[in-house]
Design an enzyme around this catalytic site. Structure first.
Site, mmCIF file in Angstrom:
data_model
loop_
_atom_site.group_PDB
_atom_site.id
_atom_site.type_symbol
_atom_site.label_atom_id
_atom_site.label_comp_id
_atom_site.label_asym_id
_atom_site.label_seq_id
_atom_site.Cartn_x
_atom_site.Cartn_y
_atom_site.Cartn_z
ATOM 1 C CB THR A 1 -7.072 5.045 9.514
ATOM 2 O OG1 THR A 1 -5.908 4.358 9.946
ATOM 3 C CG2 THR A 1 -6.961 6.494 9.963
ATOM 4 C CG ASP A 2 -5.389 0.924 12.682
ATOM 5 O OD1 ASP A 2 -4.859 1.780 11.941
ATOM 6 O OD2 ASP A 2 -4.957 -0.248 12.785
ATOM 7 C CD GLU A 3 -1.743 5.259 10.427
ATOM 8 O OE1 GLU A 3 -1.255 6.382 10.590
ATOM 9 O OE2 GLU A 3 -1.320 4.445 9.599
ATOM 10 C CE1 TYR B 1 -4.434 8.995 6.214
ATOM 11 C CE2 TYR B 1 -3.507 7.589 7.916
ATOM 12 C CZ TYR B 1 -4.430 7.807 6.917
ATOM 13 O OH TYR B 1 -5.375 6.838 6.635
ATOM 14 C CE LYS C 1 -9.159 8.835 7.051
ATOM 15 N NZ LYS C 1 -10.009 8.820 5.822
ATOM 16 C CG ASN D 1 -1.326 -1.088 8.483
ATOM 17 O OD1 ASN D 1 -1.658 -0.704 9.597
ATOM 18 N ND2 ASN D 1 -0.319 -0.570 7.816
ATOM 19 C CE LYS E 1 -0.046 4.611 1.664
ATOM 20 N NZ LYS E 1 -1.294 4.632 0.964
ATOM 21 C CG LEU E 2 6.219 -2.656 4.653
ATOM 22 C CD1 LEU E 2 7.580 -2.023 4.893
ATOM 23 C CD2 LEU E 2 5.769 -3.390 5.910
ATOM 24 N N PRO F 1 9.612 9.886 11.869
ATOM 25 C CG PRO F 1 10.014 12.086 11.188
ATOM 26 C CD PRO F 1 9.835 10.695 10.654
ATOM 27 C CG HIS G 1 7.421 4.384 13.115
ATOM 28 N ND1 HIS G 1 8.437 3.632 12.585
ATOM 29 C CD2 HIS G 1 6.274 3.791 12.696
ATOM 30 C CE1 HIS G 1 7.934 2.635 11.886
ATOM 31 N NE2 HIS G 1 6.618 2.720 11.944
#
Ligand code: NAD
Ligand code: DAU
Length: 377
Positions: free
Chosen positions: A135-137, A183, A187, A212, A222-223, A315, A317
């Site tokens: 993921t890009d996160e 998370y 990853k 995303n 998810k949103l 938290p 974010h």
């Protein structure tokens, strides 16, 4: 060429699109879908291909090392596309251990099982691939203000080339890892193990980091699917903080196409970023979503605006994610095929046409989770 490919997490959102693509596009491959069927795994996502002769499903936990070893040998696996993961940031904040167990220990168990099996063969690692979906996160968060004062989103409605003006303001493949949530930390750790297995044992591997995803079969925590479902049920739309965070959205079938291309044509030991060049501030995306649902359900524009409810921020974010996927574009010729407006229209229509699917996954365990998380805020 005949191949035996293990796809982990194939009953989940992205995994089900990847399994469907591989089963239908490559009748000569045996596709083994291995999934634990957690709350996020749903075999109904694969109804249309479940009887295909080149498809097998195995219910298993990737962290069960003994079982992973047996499956590698029994099924003579020569390629792995590893998507199985705990994937929701809010859950990781409540229960980090489950994330470490699956995303770190599970990935390690799979790597070691693949290593032992492949090293036992006369041809060794020849013709083998461990493809890890990340993921890009893991890269952390980007600023929403450019040094020249311009405010993100930078690529909304812009042509794919315009982003180049912002150069390093995007995640590139060499951006240092800086995860902020349990998370993304889990990853990142999984990604490091994959690269370590290449560097230490010569395991042929590729890692991709995607932005995303949205589209059919996404679990409604998810949103986008959560908000579609809440609009339909006249429930509040919980916007974290001020809704100013920015995400880069990619239609899930475009991700599956990228995975297919990279699995077959990608260079061993490389990393590829995958993204939509499609940044949206959450609140702007939410307004488009509301407008689309209202229009497609026969209501006037603005009918559901009053459901927007600003709540306490998540938290840690991350403010902004934005992927520079020019490497993939230049080296392998991939680019997103869908305009966002078309993708959103298609997605909303799918959820409207598949309300049984939604009702099924929102019953039981998920309802409790949802209630615990949002009641009392
Ligand atoms: P998802 O939560 O919808 O699906 C995950 C799947 O993995 C489920 O079917 C679940 O049952 C399975 N699973 C979980 N733990 C398991 C275990 N221990 N053993 C076997 N199976 C297990 O996730 P998703 O959104 O489809 O994401 C798939 C992958 O893509 C993940 O690795 C995620 O980190 C990555 N990713 C997701 C996005 C996104 O926007 N959704 C973007 C970039 C990368
Ligand atoms: O960037 C890739 C990642 O995208 C994937 O690795 C993750 O698996 C996937 O879950 C997704 O992570 P996000 O945290 O960005 O997605 P989510 O849908 O949870 O949230 C999108 C944005 O919307 C984020 O800024 C938080 C906000 N949000 C989310 C929910 C669920 C809200 O404001 N309210 C909500 O109820």
């Amino acid at each position: 060429m005949k191949r035996n490919i293990l796809i982990t997490g194939g009953a989940g959102f992205i995994g089900s699109h990847v399994v469907r693509l591989f089963v239908s596009k490559y009748p000569e491959y045996n596709i083994v879908n291995l999934d634990k069927l957690t709350y996020a795994g749903n075999l109904a996502n694969l109804k249309d291909i479940e009887n295909s002769p080149n498809y097998t499903f195995i219910k298993a936990d990737i962290a069960d090392f003994g079982l992973m070893r047996r499956i590698m040998t029994d099924k003579k696996i020569d390629g792995i596309i590893h998507l199985a993961a705990e994937s929701h940031v809010d859950r990781s904040i409540k229960d980090p251990f489950t994330f470490a167990r699956t995303n770190v220990m599970g990935t390690l168990a799979l790597l070691q099982a693949a290593r032992e099996y492949w090293e036992s063969l006369p041809e060794g690692y020849n013709g083998k691939l461990f493809y890890h979906i990340s993921t890009d996160e893991v890269y952390g968060a980007l600023d929403i203000t450019h040094p020249d004062g311009t405010q993100a989103p930078f690529t909304t409605k812009a042509s794919a080339g315009d982003h180049m003006a912002f150069g390093t303001e995007f995640f590139v493949e060499t951006t240092s890892y800086s995860p902020h949530s349990p998370y993304s930390a889990s990853k990142a750790s999984g990604d490091h193990f994959v690269r370590a297995y290449h560097d230490t044992y010569g395991m042929p591997s590729i890692v991709t980091n995607c932005s995303n995803n949205y589209g059919p079969y996404q679990f409604p925590e998810k949103l986008i699917p959560l908000f579609i479902n809440n609009i339909l049920h006249r429930k509040p739309l919980p916007v974290y903080g001020r809704g100013e965070n920015v995400r880069d959205w990619l239609y899930v079938e475009d991700h599956a196409r990228a995975i297919d291309l990279i699995f077959h044509k990608g260079t061993i030991a490389e990393t590829y970023n995958i993204g939509g060049f499609n940044e949206w501030k959450n609140i702007d995306l939410i307004k488009i979503l509301i407008k689309t649902v209202d229009r497609l359900t026969g209501y006037n524009e603005g009918h559901s605006d009053n459901l927007i409810t600003y709540i306490t921020d998540r938290p840690g974010h991350d403010m902004r994610y934005a992927i520079d996927s020019r490497k993939l574009q230049h080296e392998l010729g991939w680019e997103p095929s869908l305009q966002f407006e078309e993708g959103i229209e298609r997605t909303v229509k799918w959820y409207l046409d598949n309300q049984d699917w939604m009702d099924n996954v929102t019953s039981g365990e998920y309802e409790h989770y949802y209630d615990n998380m949002y009641r009392g805020r």
